[in-house]
Enzyme design. Structure first.
Site, PDB file in Angstrom:
ATOM      1  N   ARG A   8       0.820  -1.219   0.000  1.00 26.22           N
ATOM      2  CA  ARG A   8       0.000   0.000   0.000  1.00 26.22           C
ATOM      3  C   ARG A   8       0.854   1.269   0.000  1.00 26.22           C
ATOM      4  NH1 ARG A   8      -5.444  -1.709   2.293  1.00 26.22           N
ATOM      5  NH2 ARG A   8      -6.030   0.450   2.481  1.00 26.22           N
ATOM      6  N   TYR A  23       0.748   4.289  -2.539  1.00 25.59           N
ATOM      7  CA  TYR A  23      -0.367   5.234  -2.333  1.00 25.59           C
ATOM      8  C   TYR A  23      -0.132   6.053  -1.068  1.00 25.59           C
ATOM      9  CZ  TYR A  23      -5.293   6.756  -1.957  1.00 25.59           C
ATOM     10  OH  TYR A  23      -6.468   7.488  -1.862  1.00 25.59           O
ATOM     11  N   GLU A  25       2.545   6.556   0.919  1.00 25.88           N
ATOM     12  CA  GLU A  25       3.726   7.429   0.953  1.00 25.88           C
ATOM     13  C   GLU A  25       3.670   8.484  -0.146  1.00 25.88           C
ATOM     14  OE1 GLU A  25       5.335   7.524   3.509  1.00 25.88           O
ATOM     15  OE2 GLU A  25       6.087   5.599   4.228  1.00 25.88           O
ATOM     16  N   VAL A  75     -17.623  -1.020  -0.665  1.00 20.14           N
ATOM     17  CA  VAL A  75     -19.051  -0.709  -0.855  1.00 20.14           C
ATOM     18  C   VAL A  75     -19.507  -1.185  -2.236  1.00 20.14           C
ATOM     19  CG1 VAL A  75     -20.765   1.129  -1.010  1.00 20.14           C
ATOM     20  CG2 VAL A  75     -19.014   1.219   0.771  1.00 20.14           C
ATOM     21  N   SER A  76     -18.729  -0.849  -3.274  1.00 19.33           N
ATOM     22  CA  SER A  76     -19.130  -1.274  -4.623  1.00 19.33           C
ATOM     23  C   SER A  76     -19.095  -2.797  -4.728  1.00 19.33           C
ATOM     24  CB  SER A  76     -18.242  -0.614  -5.684  1.00 19.33           C
ATOM     25  OG  SER A  76     -16.894  -0.639  -5.295  1.00 19.33           O
ATOM     26  N   PHE A 132     -19.586  -5.111  -2.427  1.00 21.62           N
ATOM     27  CA  PHE A 132     -20.696  -5.761  -1.718  1.00 21.62           C
ATOM     28  C   PHE A 132     -22.020  -5.545  -2.460  1.00 21.62           C
ATOM     29  CE2 PHE A 132     -18.799  -5.941   2.892  1.00 21.62           C
ATOM     30  CZ  PHE A 132     -17.784  -6.758   2.417  1.00 21.62           C
ATOM     31  N   THR A 178     -12.772  -2.068  10.900  1.00 19.87           N
ATOM     32  CA  THR A 178     -13.794  -1.017  10.776  1.00 19.87           C
ATOM     33  C   THR A 178     -13.396   0.049   9.749  1.00 19.87           C
ATOM     34  OG1 THR A 178     -12.854   0.450  12.456  1.00 19.87           O
ATOM     35  CG2 THR A 178     -14.375  -1.282  13.230  1.00 19.87           C
TER      36      THR A 178
HETATM   37  P1  NAD Z   1     -11.156   7.452  -8.901  1.00 23.03           P
HETATM   38  O1  NAD Z   1     -10.183   6.384  -9.216  1.00 23.03           O
HETATM   39  O2  NAD Z   1     -12.589   7.246  -9.283  1.00 23.03           O
HETATM   40  O3  NAD Z   1     -10.709   8.840  -9.529  1.00 23.03           O
HETATM   41  C1  NAD Z   1      -9.378   9.195  -9.771  1.00 23.03           C
HETATM   42  C2  NAD Z   1      -9.309   9.878 -11.114  1.00 23.03           C
HETATM   43  O4  NAD Z   1      -7.955  10.284 -11.368  1.00 23.03           O
HETATM   44  C3  NAD Z   1      -9.717   8.964 -12.262  1.00 23.03           C
HETATM   45  O5  NAD Z   1     -10.609   9.628 -13.117  1.00 23.03           O
HETATM   46  C4  NAD Z   1      -8.391   8.663 -12.958  1.00 23.03           C
HETATM   47  O6  NAD Z   1      -8.548   8.335 -14.332  1.00 23.03           O
HETATM   48  C5  NAD Z   1      -7.628   9.943 -12.705  1.00 23.03           C
HETATM   49  N1  NAD Z   1      -6.172   9.783 -12.791  1.00 23.03           N
HETATM   50  C6  NAD Z   1      -5.405   8.817 -12.217  1.00 23.03           C
HETATM   51  N2  NAD Z   1      -4.108   9.021 -12.509  1.00 23.03           N
HETATM   52  C7  NAD Z   1      -4.057  10.157 -13.277  1.00 23.03           C
HETATM   53  C8  NAD Z   1      -3.011  10.893 -13.888  1.00 23.03           C
HETATM   54  N3  NAD Z   1      -1.727  10.495 -13.777  1.00 23.03           N
HETATM   55  N4  NAD Z   1      -3.328  12.001 -14.608  1.00 23.03           N
HETATM   56  C9  NAD Z   1      -4.616  12.406 -14.726  1.00 23.03           C
HETATM   57  N5  NAD Z   1      -5.654  11.745 -14.174  1.00 23.03           N
HETATM   58  C10 NAD Z   1      -5.369  10.643 -13.451  1.00 23.03           C
HETATM   59  O7  NAD Z   1     -11.041   7.727  -7.328  1.00 23.03           O
HETATM   60  P2  NAD Z   1     -11.875   8.700  -6.374  1.00 23.03           P
HETATM   61  O8  NAD Z   1     -12.488   7.860  -5.315  1.00 23.03           O
HETATM   62  O9  NAD Z   1     -12.725   9.606  -7.168  1.00 23.03           O
HETATM   63  O10 NAD Z   1     -10.691   9.515  -5.691  1.00 23.03           O
HETATM   64  C11 NAD Z   1     -10.379  10.849  -6.078  1.00 23.03           C
HETATM   65  C12 NAD Z   1      -9.270  11.390  -5.187  1.00 23.03           C
HETATM   66  O11 NAD Z   1      -9.713  11.383  -3.824  1.00 23.03           O
HETATM   67  C13 NAD Z   1      -7.988  10.576  -5.241  1.00 23.03           C
HETATM   68  O12 NAD Z   1      -6.890  11.456  -5.196  1.00 23.03           O
HETATM   69  C14 NAD Z   1      -8.040   9.751  -3.977  1.00 23.03           C
HETATM   70  O13 NAD Z   1      -6.758   9.445  -3.501  1.00 23.03           O
HETATM   71  C15 NAD Z   1      -8.784  10.682  -3.017  1.00 23.03           C
HETATM   72  N6  NAD Z   1      -9.468   9.911  -1.977  1.00 23.03           N
HETATM   73  C16 NAD Z   1     -10.613   9.224  -2.239  1.00 23.03           C
HETATM   74  C17 NAD Z   1     -11.209   8.478  -1.235  1.00 23.03           C
HETATM   75  C18 NAD Z   1     -12.482   7.712  -1.470  1.00 23.03           C
HETATM   76  O14 NAD Z   1     -12.934   7.015  -0.552  1.00 23.03           O
HETATM   77  N7  NAD Z   1     -13.139   7.807  -2.591  1.00 23.03           N
HETATM   78  C19 NAD Z   1     -10.633   8.420   0.043  1.00 23.03           C
HETATM   79  C20 NAD Z   1      -9.440   9.106   0.261  1.00 23.03           C
HETATM   80  C21 NAD Z   1      -8.872   9.876  -0.751  1.00 23.03           C
HETATM   81  N1  UDP Z   2     -12.985  -5.484   1.971  1.00 21.96           N
HETATM   82  C1  UDP Z   2     -13.705  -6.652   2.126  1.00 21.96           C
HETATM   83  N2  UDP Z   2     -14.249  -7.226   1.008  1.00 21.96           N
HETATM   84  C2  UDP Z   2     -14.149  -6.679  -0.221  1.00 21.96           C
HETATM   85  C3  UDP Z   2     -13.427  -5.457  -0.366  1.00 21.96           C
HETATM   86  C4  UDP Z   2     -12.840  -4.891   0.746  1.00 21.96           C
HETATM   87  O1  UDP Z   2     -13.844  -7.192   3.233  1.00 21.96           O
HETATM   88  O2  UDP Z   2     -14.702  -7.251  -1.183  1.00 21.96           O
HETATM   89  C5  UDP Z   2     -12.406  -4.842   3.171  1.00 21.96           C
HETATM   90  C6  UDP Z   2     -10.934  -4.452   3.054  1.00 21.96           C
HETATM   91  O3  UDP Z   2     -10.105  -5.539   3.408  1.00 21.96           O
HETATM   92  C7  UDP Z   2     -10.849  -3.318   4.041  1.00 21.96           C
HETATM   93  C8  UDP Z   2     -12.224  -2.640   3.959  1.00 21.96           C
HETATM   94  O4  UDP Z   2     -13.098  -3.618   3.376  1.00 21.96           O
HETATM   95  O5  UDP Z   2     -10.676  -3.806   5.361  1.00 21.96           O
HETATM   96  C9  UDP Z   2     -12.233  -1.394   3.101  1.00 21.96           C
HETATM   97  O6  UDP Z   2     -11.622  -1.712   1.871  1.00 21.96           O
HETATM   98  P1  UDP Z   2     -11.541  -0.687   0.645  1.00 21.96           P
HETATM   99  O7  UDP Z   2     -10.735  -1.375  -0.411  1.00 21.96           O
HETATM  100  O8  UDP Z   2     -12.899  -0.231   0.289  1.00 21.96           O
HETATM  101  O9  UDP Z   2     -10.780   0.591   1.212  1.00 21.96           O
HETATM  102  P2  UDP Z   2      -9.536   0.845   2.200  1.00 21.96           P
HETATM  103  O10 UDP Z   2     -10.157   1.568   3.331  1.00 21.96           O
HETATM  104  O11 UDP Z   2      -8.941  -0.447   2.659  1.00 21.96           O
HETATM  105  O12 UDP Z   2      -8.602   1.638   1.398  1.00 21.96           O
END
Ligand code: NAD
Ligand code: UDP
Length: 317
Positions: A145, A148, A150, A191-192, A194, A213
């Site tokens: 991991r 991402y 770091e 979420v997606s 499940f 959690t």
């Molecule tokens: P996502 O994967 O749906 O969206 C990321 C987008 O970035 C995609 O459209 C992808 O094509 C684009 N992308 C990736 N590498 C690229 C590059 N080198 N140049 C241009 N575009 C690039 O993910 P998301 O859930 O929408 O996340 C968006 C941001 O929010 C990310 O930076 C992610 O780290 C941060 N984030 C999201 C969550 C979450 O739960 N959704 C949680 C923590 C942080």
């Molecule tokens: N997880 C799970 N089943 C799945 C996908 C994820 O049990 O089909 C768990 C995963 O191991 C983690 C949590 O659900 O403990 C959240 O995972 P996700 O990949 O959504 O995000 P994370 O918070 O780990 O970046």
């Protein structure tokens, strides 16, 4: 005289969060330039915006410099699902680090305000619970991991160095697990996964014992938080946690999804991925005090809307 429209750049704008953000910025009267390389995002996520004269879509990889004129930058480009960010880990680090350098350089040149989509992963597998922003984290620097975690930590460092060294107006949001319509059906996040499994009547895959959690924030709440942070006074730089403080075990999430879909899918257990954080819950005191923000969507309501979305995808195919 009419006030000038603000020009907002959203990198990663064709992704899950980015597409909702573009929509909301347009709805409030901003011009939006959406930049994406379509690695995990898709034109389809913003196809309904393409006719809007205030919206522009540009295919571009943020690891390369970008020369545009904008007032505000929301830097979201980066795959967020563990499956996707581990697919090409070197590219993931480059996207976070080179992407941040390029967007910060752009912000410096045009004197734009810039917001970084950071993550709860900067806390790693936390030994402090709930996580507040002053916690420095517990992160493995050489694991699966790390590209991402770091990468995002280094991006935060760059943001604060540009702030101190170049007086840039910065905003750093630490986003906790967010879900909702337009998550990619195959992106592997819990979420997606499940919901797709439940709707297809396939087994629900619990990794480990399912007692780990997470705290799940509905996308509309999160977008409110990002915009509130961008609009906050310059002194509010963050880092600031954005997420829903209500914590659930993964097993509880599975049970809610089963109840909402009426599915008879069985729970099955699979190995826990490496360095999977045991617990995660944001302390959002800072967001409440500095932004007046907190989420308002209960998990059940957000899940219902997300189930409807995935069910509609199934009907369309
Ligand atoms: P996502 O994967 O749906 O969206 C990321 C987008 O970035 C995609 O459209 C992808 O094509 C684009 N992308 C990736 N590498 C690229 C590059 N080198 N140049 C241009 N575009 C690039 O993910 P998301 O859930 O929408 O996340 C968006 C941001 O929010 C990310 O930076 C992610 O780290 C941060 N984030 C999201 C969550 C979450 O739960 N959704 C949680 C923590 C942080
Ligand atoms: N997880 C799970 N089943 C799945 C996908 C994820 O049990 O089909 C768990 C995963 O191991 C983690 C949590 O659900 O403990 C959240 O995972 P996700 O990949 O959504 O995000 P994370 O918070 O780990 O970046």
């Amino acid at each position: 005289m009419q006030p000038l429209r603000k020009r907002c750049l959203v990198t990663g704008g064709a992704g899950f969060l980015g597409s909702h953000l573009c929509e909301r910025l347009l709805a409030r009267g901003d011009d939006v330039l959406c930049v994406d390389n379509f690695f995990t995002g898709a034109r389809d996520n913003v196809i309904h915006l393409l006719d809007n004269p205030h919206f522009e879509l540009l295919r571009h990889d943020v690891t390369f410099p970008l020369y545009v004129e904008v007032d505000e930058i929301y830097n979201l480009a980066c795959p967020a699902s563990p499956v996707h960010y581990q697919f090409d880990p070197v590219q993931t680090t480059k996207t976070s680090v080179h992407g941040a350098i390029n967007m910060l350089g752009l912000a410096k040149r045009v004197r734009a305000k810039i917001l970084q989509a950071s993550t709860s992963e900067v806390y790693g597998d936390p030994q402090v619970h709930p996580q507040e922003e002053s916690y420095w984290g517990h992160v493995n620097p050489i694991g699966a991991r790390s590209c991402y975690d770091e990468g995002k930590r280094c991006a935060e460092t760059l943001f604060f160095d540009y702030y101190r060294q170049h007086d840039l107006r910065i905003k750093v949001a630490r986003i906790f697990n967010t879900y909702g319509p337009r998550m990619h059906p195959n992106d592997g996040r819990v979420v997606s996964n499940f919901i797709v499994q439940a709707l297809a009547g396939e087994p629900i895959t619990l990794y480990g014992d399912g007692e780990q959690t997470r705290s799940f924030c509905y996308v509309d709440d999160l977008v409110d938080g990002l915009i509130a942070l961008m609009d906050s006074p310059d002194a509010v730089t963050g880092p600031i946690n954005l997420g829903n403080p209500r914590e659930f075990s993964i097993r509880e999430l599975a049970e809610q999804v089963l109840a909402l879909t009426g599915s008879s899918s069985k729970l099955v257990f699979r190995p826990l991925p490496e360095d999977d954080p045991r617990q995660r819950q944001p302390d959002i005191t800072r967001a409440r005090e500095q932004l007046g923000w907190e989420p308002t969507t209960a998990l059940k309501n957000g899940l219902e809307r997300t189930v409807d979305y995935f069910a509609s995808l199934g009907r369309a195919s």
